[in-house]
Design a protein around this motif. Structure first.
Motif, PDB file in Angstrom:
ATOM      1  N   GLU A 230      -8.421   1.347  -1.428  1.00  0.00           N
ATOM      2  CA  GLU A 230      -8.319   0.872   0.094  1.00  0.00           C
ATOM      3  C   GLU A 230      -9.625  -0.218   0.294  1.00  0.00           C
ATOM      4  OE1 GLU A 230      -5.787   0.980   2.163  1.00  0.00           O
ATOM      5  OE2 GLU A 230      -5.082   2.904   1.908  1.00  0.00           O
ATOM      6  N   LEU A 231     -10.653   0.142  -0.296  1.00  0.00           N
ATOM      7  CA  LEU A 231     -11.681  -0.764  -0.204  1.00  0.00           C
ATOM      8  C   LEU A 231     -11.541  -2.083  -1.087  1.00  0.00           C
ATOM      9  CD1 LEU A 231     -14.645  -1.541   0.581  1.00  0.00           C
ATOM     10  CD2 LEU A 231     -15.457   0.019  -1.299  1.00  0.00           C
TER      11      LEU A 231
ATOM     12  N   LEU B 272       0.919  -1.225  -0.095  1.00  0.00           N
ATOM     13  CA  LEU B 272       0.049   0.043  -0.052  1.00  0.00           C
ATOM     14  C   LEU B 272       0.906   1.210  -0.012  1.00  0.00           C
ATOM     15  CD1 LEU B 272      -2.749  -1.106   2.355  1.00  0.00           C
ATOM     16  CD2 LEU B 272      -3.055  -0.865  -0.003  1.00  0.00           C
ATOM     17  N   LYS B 273       2.244   1.126  -0.011  1.00  0.00           N
ATOM     18  CA  LYS B 273       2.787   2.411   0.217  1.00  0.00           C
ATOM     19  C   LYS B 273       2.904   3.047  -1.023  1.00  0.00           C
ATOM     20  CE  LYS B 273       7.496   0.598  -1.233  1.00  0.00           C
ATOM     21  NZ  LYS B 273       8.806   0.252  -0.780  1.00  0.00           N
TER      22      LYS B 273
ATOM     23  N   ASN C 153      -3.560  -5.582  -9.890  1.00  0.00           N
ATOM     24  CA  ASN C 153      -3.456  -4.260  -9.945  1.00  0.00           C
ATOM     25  C   ASN C 153      -4.724  -3.518  -9.898  1.00  0.00           C
ATOM     26  OD1 ASN C 153      -1.056  -4.999 -12.634  1.00  0.00           O
ATOM     27  ND2 ASN C 153      -0.725  -5.116 -10.281  1.00  0.00           N
ATOM     28  N   ILE C 154      -4.694  -2.352  -9.273  1.00  0.00           N
ATOM     29  CA  ILE C 154      -5.793  -1.662  -8.989  1.00  0.00           C
ATOM     30  C   ILE C 154      -5.650  -0.081  -9.444  1.00  0.00           C
ATOM     31  CG2 ILE C 154      -7.815  -0.717  -7.470  1.00  0.00           C
ATOM     32  CD1 ILE C 154      -6.719  -2.825  -5.718  1.00  0.00           C
TER      33      ILE C 154
ATOM     34  N   ARG D 101      -6.193   4.809  10.249  1.00  0.00           N
ATOM     35  CA  ARG D 101      -5.162   5.480   9.082  1.00  0.00           C
ATOM     36  C   ARG D 101      -5.870   6.202   8.184  1.00  0.00           C
ATOM     37  NH1 ARG D 101      -3.718   3.619   3.972  1.00  0.00           N
ATOM     38  NH2 ARG D 101      -1.536   3.464   3.698  1.00  0.00           N
ATOM     39  N   ASP D 102      -5.676   7.410   8.281  1.00  0.00           N
ATOM     40  CA  ASP D 102      -6.377   8.233   7.227  1.00  0.00           C
ATOM     41  C   ASP D 102      -5.794   8.231   5.753  1.00  0.00           C
ATOM     42  OD1 ASP D 102      -7.996   9.847   9.257  1.00  0.00           O
ATOM     43  OD2 ASP D 102      -6.010  10.505   9.985  1.00  0.00           O
ATOM     44  N   LEU D 103      -6.673   8.192   4.810  1.00  0.00           N
ATOM     45  CA  LEU D 103      -6.410   8.253   3.516  1.00  0.00           C
ATOM     46  C   LEU D 103      -5.931   9.612   2.947  1.00  0.00           C
ATOM     47  CD1 LEU D 103      -9.275   5.818   2.597  1.00  0.00           C
ATOM     48  CD2 LEU D 103      -7.059   5.052   3.241  1.00  0.00           C
ATOM     49  N   LEU D 104      -4.665  10.043   3.055  1.00  0.00           N
ATOM     50  CA  LEU D 104      -4.414  11.307   2.809  1.00  0.00           C
ATOM     51  C   LEU D 104      -3.376  11.120   1.800  1.00  0.00           C
ATOM     52  CD1 LEU D 104      -4.304  14.190   3.661  1.00  0.00           C
ATOM     53  CD2 LEU D 104      -2.815  13.659   5.352  1.00  0.00           C
ATOM     54  N   LEU D 105      -3.568  11.956   0.601  1.00  0.00           N
ATOM     55  CA  LEU D 105      -2.603  12.237  -0.152  1.00  0.00           C
ATOM     56  C   LEU D 105      -2.170  13.730   0.111  1.00  0.00           C
ATOM     57  CD1 LEU D 105      -4.396  10.934  -3.358  1.00  0.00           C
ATOM     58  CD2 LEU D 105      -2.821   9.684  -2.167  1.00  0.00           C
ATOM     59  N   ASN D 106      -0.411  13.768  -0.274  1.00  0.00           N
ATOM     60  CA  ASN D 106      -0.015  15.045   0.262  1.00  0.00           C
ATOM     61  C   ASN D 106      -0.268  16.225  -0.953  1.00  0.00           C
ATOM     62  OD1 ASN D 106       1.792  14.577  -1.566  1.00  0.00           O
ATOM     63  ND2 ASN D 106       3.479  14.472  -0.256  1.00  0.00           N
TER      64      ASN D 106
END
Length: 364
Positions: free
Chosen positions: A343-344, A44-45, A353-354, A65-70
């Motif tokens: 993530e789901l 998942l990294k 692959n997703i 674990r917050d789903l956060l893109l910087n």
């Protein structure tokens, strides 16, 4: 009509799954992601470049674990993931998942074409088989071929999208066949969408998929080309081929999709596996909310309806606000929504692959 799905606690059949999804009232009203020991960080990294682990006493969850893109303008690529940050109206996430190799490719071309004073945007998801070569070729070339192959309708009233898409896919297939990708069996599905001039045009070849949310209802804009699909089965058999149930229905017992852009190494499949896309043209309305394009790594485990429910909650800020990416100072809910879908799919045990693109149509 799709059967309504419930998001429940999930565990992989082969290992203790590190993620757990919970829901209220049997429907998608809240998404909580719990981090446990031995989480698959390598898989998942990069999906989220910044990860917050915080206490959540109100729900009794120890760690979230917050789903956060910087907010960086470009995310790094590595062997496990490709993550693209985009303008605030759309977001893209592409991960290797549980596969050993990354064979998906994605393309976003904003303003890739201007015709009659109108600007058009391009979105594409490509799912390779036998390697990433054809998917990468499609990523680099198909949107350019599309511009080269534009066919104007009789009377000059606009673009004949049906003919244009079919000619473009055929030319892409020809280019791939002439390429130097070796003699191994290699090819790629392709689902692309062009948005502009009040329309969304979707062309699909294979089992990636495009879904539109219109007035709160999930509307499929493409239909998977599976060998067991009755009309595809009839077409394959009429051409002299066979569909064999060998670890799933496959053309000649080999390929799990009945349409694909394929390299010469797949030539023996070509009479039966064709590159002709099905094209769907829709006039955009005020009720059109967003568009989802994704590879089958998502659709194998998440229905059209649930995917649209998830994205709608994210875009309406009803999933935690920290799940929203910050791009160029703007809140990019579409990127957060794409991350949540990935993530789901992982939580539901997707083994592929997703790749996911989410486009907010009212902001394009």
């Amino acid at each position: 009509m799709e059967k309504e799905e419930k998001i429940q606690s999930l565990h992989s059949p082969s290992t203790k799954h590190p993620w757990k999804m919970t829901s209220d009232s049997g429907d998608f009203s809240r998404l909580t992601v719990i981090k446990t020991e031995n989480a698959h960080q390598r898989r998942l990294k990069g999906t989220c470049q910044t990860v917050n682990i915080s206490e959540n006493t109100s729900t009794g969850v120890d760690k979230e674990r917050d789903l956060l893109l910087n907010g960086s303008k470009a995310c790094k690529q590595n062997d496990d993931v490709q993550t693209l940050t985009c303008r605030s109206s759309h977001g893209v996430v592409s991960v290797i998942g549980r596969r050993r190799e990354m064979e998906d490719a994605v393309k976003v071309g904003l303003g890739f074409m201007v015709k009659g004073g109108e600007k058009f945007d391009f979105y594409g998801v490509y799912d390779g088989h036998g390697g990433s070569g054809v998917a990468e070729e499609c990523k680099e070339r198909l949107h350019k071929v599309l511009v080269e192959e534009i066919v104007v309708e009789e009377g000059g009233n606009g673009i004949d999208w049906g003919r244009t898409m079919k000619r473009s896919f055929e030319k892409m297939d020809e280019e791939v066949s002439r390429g130097r990708l070796g003699e191994e069996m290699v090819g790629s599905t392709a689902v692309v969408a062009v948005v502009g001039n009040g329309k969304v045009v979707v062309a699909n070849c294979g089992d990636s998929r495009a879904v539109l949310s219109r007035g709160g209802v999930a509307v499929a804009l493409s239909f998977d080309h599976k060998p067991e699909r009755p009309d595809e089965l009839e077409r394959v058999e009429a051409a002299g081929g066979r569909v064999i149930n060998w670890n799933g229905h496959r053309v000649l017992g080999v390929l799990a999709t009945s349409r694909s852009i394929v390299h010469a190494g797949d030539g023996y499949l070509k009479p039966f596996v064709i590159c002709k896309p099905e094209v769907n043209i829709r006039e955009l309305t005020d009720g059109d909310e967003f568009l989802i394009l994704a590879s089958d790594g998502l659709w194998d485990v998440v229905s059209n309806k649930v995917a649209c429910q998830v994205v709608r909650k994210c875009l309406n800020s009803r999933v935690r606000r920290k799940s929203i990416a910050i791009v160029d100072g703007n809140r990019n809910r579409a990127a957060g929504a794409a991350a949540v879908l990935v993530e789901l799919a992982m939580a539901r045990g997707s083994k592929d692959n997703i790749s996911v693109i989410v486009v907010e149509l009212n902001k394009t």
